[in-house]
Write a protein that holds these residues in place. Structure first.
Motif, short mmCIF file in Angstrom:
data_model
loop_
_atom_site.label_atom_id
_atom_site.label_comp_id
_atom_site.label_asym_id
_atom_site.label_seq_id
_atom_site.Cartn_x
_atom_site.Cartn_y
_atom_site.Cartn_z
N TYR A 1 9.06 3.22 2.55
CA TYR A 1 7.62 3.44 2.71
C TYR A 1 7.14 4.48 1.70
CZ TYR A 1 3.20 5.00 4.68
OH TYR A 1 1.89 5.36 4.84
N ASP A 2 7.85 5.62 1.63
CA ASP A 2 7.47 6.67 0.69
C ASP A 2 7.54 6.17 -0.75
OD1 ASP A 2 6.95 8.51 2.69
OD2 ASP A 2 8.97 9.37 2.62
N GLN A 3 8.55 5.40 -1.08
CA GLN A 3 8.68 4.87 -2.44
C GLN A 3 7.56 3.88 -2.75
OE1 GLN A 3 10.92 5.99 -4.80
NE2 GLN A 3 9.46 4.88 -6.07
N LYS A 4 7.19 3.06 -1.76
CA LYS A 4 6.09 2.10 -1.95
C LYS A 4 4.80 2.84 -2.28
CE LYS A 4 3.26 -1.05 0.87
NZ LYS A 4 3.16 -2.28 0.14
N VAL A 5 4.49 3.89 -1.53
CA VAL A 5 3.26 4.65 -1.77
C VAL A 5 3.33 5.37 -3.12
CG1 VAL A 5 1.77 6.49 -0.91
CG2 VAL A 5 2.76 4.84 0.69
N ALA A 6 4.48 5.94 -3.45
CA ALA A 6 4.66 6.59 -4.75
C ALA A 6 4.43 5.60 -5.89
CB ALA A 6 6.04 7.22 -4.85
N ASP A 7 4.94 4.38 -5.74
CA ASP A 7 4.73 3.34 -6.75
C ASP A 7 3.25 2.97 -6.86
OD1 ASP A 7 7.47 3.31 -7.20
OD2 ASP A 7 7.82 1.45 -6.07
N GLU A 8 2.54 2.91 -5.73
CA GLU A 8 1.11 2.60 -5.75
C GLU A 8 0.32 3.69 -6.48
OE1 GLU A 8 0.90 -0.02 -1.62
OE2 GLU A 8 0.46 2.13 -1.55
N ILE A 9 0.71 4.93 -6.27
CA ILE A 9 0.04 6.04 -6.96
C ILE A 9 0.32 5.96 -8.47
CG2 ILE A 9 0.02 8.56 -7.25
CD1 ILE A 9 0.46 8.69 -4.16
N GLU A 10 1.53 5.67 -8.85
CA GLU A 10 1.86 5.52 -10.28
C GLU A 10 1.08 4.37 -10.91
OE1 GLU A 10 3.49 7.35 -12.64
OE2 GLU A 10 3.34 8.76 -10.98
N PHE A 11 0.96 3.26 -10.19
CA PHE A 11 0.19 2.12 -10.67
C PHE A 11 -1.27 2.52 -10.89
CE2 PHE A 11 -2.38 -1.72 -9.91
CZ PHE A 11 -1.84 -2.57 -10.88
N LEU A 12 -1.83 3.27 -9.94
CA LEU A 12 -3.21 3.75 -10.05
C LEU A 12 -3.35 4.63 -11.28
CD1 LEU A 12 -5.60 4.94 -7.39
CD2 LEU A 12 -4.97 6.58 -9.11
N LYS A 13 -2.43 5.57 -11.47
CA LYS A 13 -2.50 6.49 -12.61
C LYS A 13 -2.40 5.75 -13.94
CE LYS A 13 -0.65 10.58 -10.32
NZ LYS A 13 0.49 11.52 -10.26
N LYS A 14 -1.52 4.78 -14.03
CA LYS A 14 -1.35 4.03 -15.28
C LYS A 14 -2.56 3.17 -15.60
CE LYS A 14 3.66 3.91 -15.31
NZ LYS A 14 4.87 3.14 -15.13
N ALA B 1 -10.71 3.31 -7.74
CA ALA B 1 -9.51 3.07 -6.95
C ALA B 1 -9.07 4.38 -6.32
CB ALA B 1 -8.39 2.51 -7.84
N PHE B 2 -8.32 4.28 -5.23
CA PHE B 2 -7.70 5.47 -4.64
C PHE B 2 -6.50 5.08 -3.81
CE2 PHE B 2 -10.79 4.42 -1.26
CZ PHE B 2 -9.99 4.48 -0.12
N VAL B 3 -5.61 6.05 -3.63
CA VAL B 3 -4.50 5.95 -2.68
C VAL B 3 -4.52 7.25 -1.89
CG1 VAL B 3 -2.01 5.79 -2.34
CG2 VAL B 3 -3.09 4.49 -4.18
N TRP B 4 -4.59 7.14 -0.57
CA TRP B 4 -4.58 8.28 0.34
C TRP B 4 -3.35 8.15 1.22
CZ3 TRP B 4 -5.32 8.46 5.82
CH2 TRP B 4 -5.60 9.73 6.34
N LYS B 5 -2.54 9.20 1.24
CA LYS B 5 -1.33 9.20 2.06
C LYS B 5 -1.38 10.40 2.97
CE LYS B 5 3.64 9.34 2.03
NZ LYS B 5 4.69 10.20 1.58
N ALA B 6 -1.23 10.16 4.27
CA ALA B 6 -1.30 11.23 5.26
C ALA B 6 -0.07 11.23 6.15
CB ALA B 6 -2.55 11.08 6.11
N ASN B 7 0.33 12.42 6.55
CA ASN B 7 1.37 12.61 7.55
C ASN B 7 0.71 13.31 8.73
OD1 ASN B 7 2.63 12.53 4.85
ND2 ASN B 7 4.50 12.60 6.03
#
Length: 184
Positions: free
Chosen positions: A3-16, A86-92
Motif C-alpha cells: 500500500y505504501d509503495q503504491k502511494v509512493a509510486d502515485e506521488i512519483e507519477f504526479l511529480k514526473k 492533480a493531487f495525492v493525499w495520504k493520511a494515517n
C-alpha cells in the motif's frame, strides 16, 4: 508495504507529470481576473514570485466521524500538481491504541479515487466514478487557497458576481463544475 509503495509510486507519477514554465507572476497576468480574485492574488503575495509546478503540504490534526465520537489524531501529506491539475493525499489516522486507518485520495488524469484501508491491508473503501471525480475536482478547487497561483491556470475561469465574490468554473477533460468564492 505494498500500500505504501503504491502511494509512493502515485506521488512519483504526479511529480514526473507536472509541467512547469518557471514564469514569474506579474501584475499583467492577474489583470484579467475579477476584482476579488485579483485582490486575493495581491494580498496572498504571489505577484512577483515564480509559479510553482508542485506544492507539498504536511498536515496534523484530529478528526471524528460523528459529533459525540472521540477525536482520532491524524497526520497527512498532500502533493499537488498545478498543471495538469492533480493531487495525492495520504493520511494515517490513529483510531485508537490498536487500529490505524490509512487513507489515500487522489485526482489523476481527470479522475478521482478514494482508497481507505485498515492497517494498510483490509479494504474499507475504494471509491471511483463520476461522483468521486466531481468531488476531487471540487476539493482541488477549494484547496487552491494553499497555492493561489492555480487561479491563473487555463482550467479555471472566473466570473465576478459582485465586488466581494466570484464564481469559478473548473473545466478539465470531461469535467465541468462550479465553485463559489466569497472574499471580504
Amino acid at each position: 508495504y505494498s500500500y505504501d509503495q503504491k502511494v509512493a509510486d502515485e506521488i512519483e507519477f504526479l511529480k514526473k507529470g507536472a509541467q512547469h514554465k518557471n514564469e514569474i507572476i506579474t501584475e499583467e497576468k492577474i489583470e484579467r481576473l475579477p476584482p476579488p480574485i485579483k485582490r486575493w492574488m495581491i494580498q496572498s503575495g504571489v505577484v512577483g514570485k515564480r509559479e510553482p509546478s508542485l506544492v507539498h503540504i504536511t498536515q496534523r490534526g484530529a478528526l471524528r466521524s460523528k459529533e459525540n465520537d472521540a477525536w482520532a489524531e491524524f497526520t497527512a501529506q498532500q502533493c499537488f500538481s498545478l498543471k495538469p491539475p492533480a493531487f495525492v493525499w495520504k493520511a494515517n489516522i490513529q483510531m485508537n491504541e490498536i487500529i490505524e486507518i490509512e487513507g489515500r485520495d487522489k485526482l489523476e488524469n481527470g479522475h478521482g479515487n478514494m482508497l481507505i484501508k485498515a492497517e494498510s491491508i483490509f479494504p474499507i473503501a475504494n471509491a471511483l466514478g463520476k461522483e468521486i471525480d466531481q468531488a476531487t475536482f471540487v476539493r482541488f478547487l477549494a484547496e487552491i487557497s494553499w497555492f493561489p497561483q492555480a487561479a491563473l491556470k487555463d482550467y479555471i475561469t472566473w466570473k465576478a458576481l459582485d465586488s466581494n465574490s466570484a464564481e469559478a468554473a473548473f473545466s478539465y477533460g470531461k469535467y465541468f463544475g462550479y465553485r463559489y468564492f466569497y472574499f471580504q
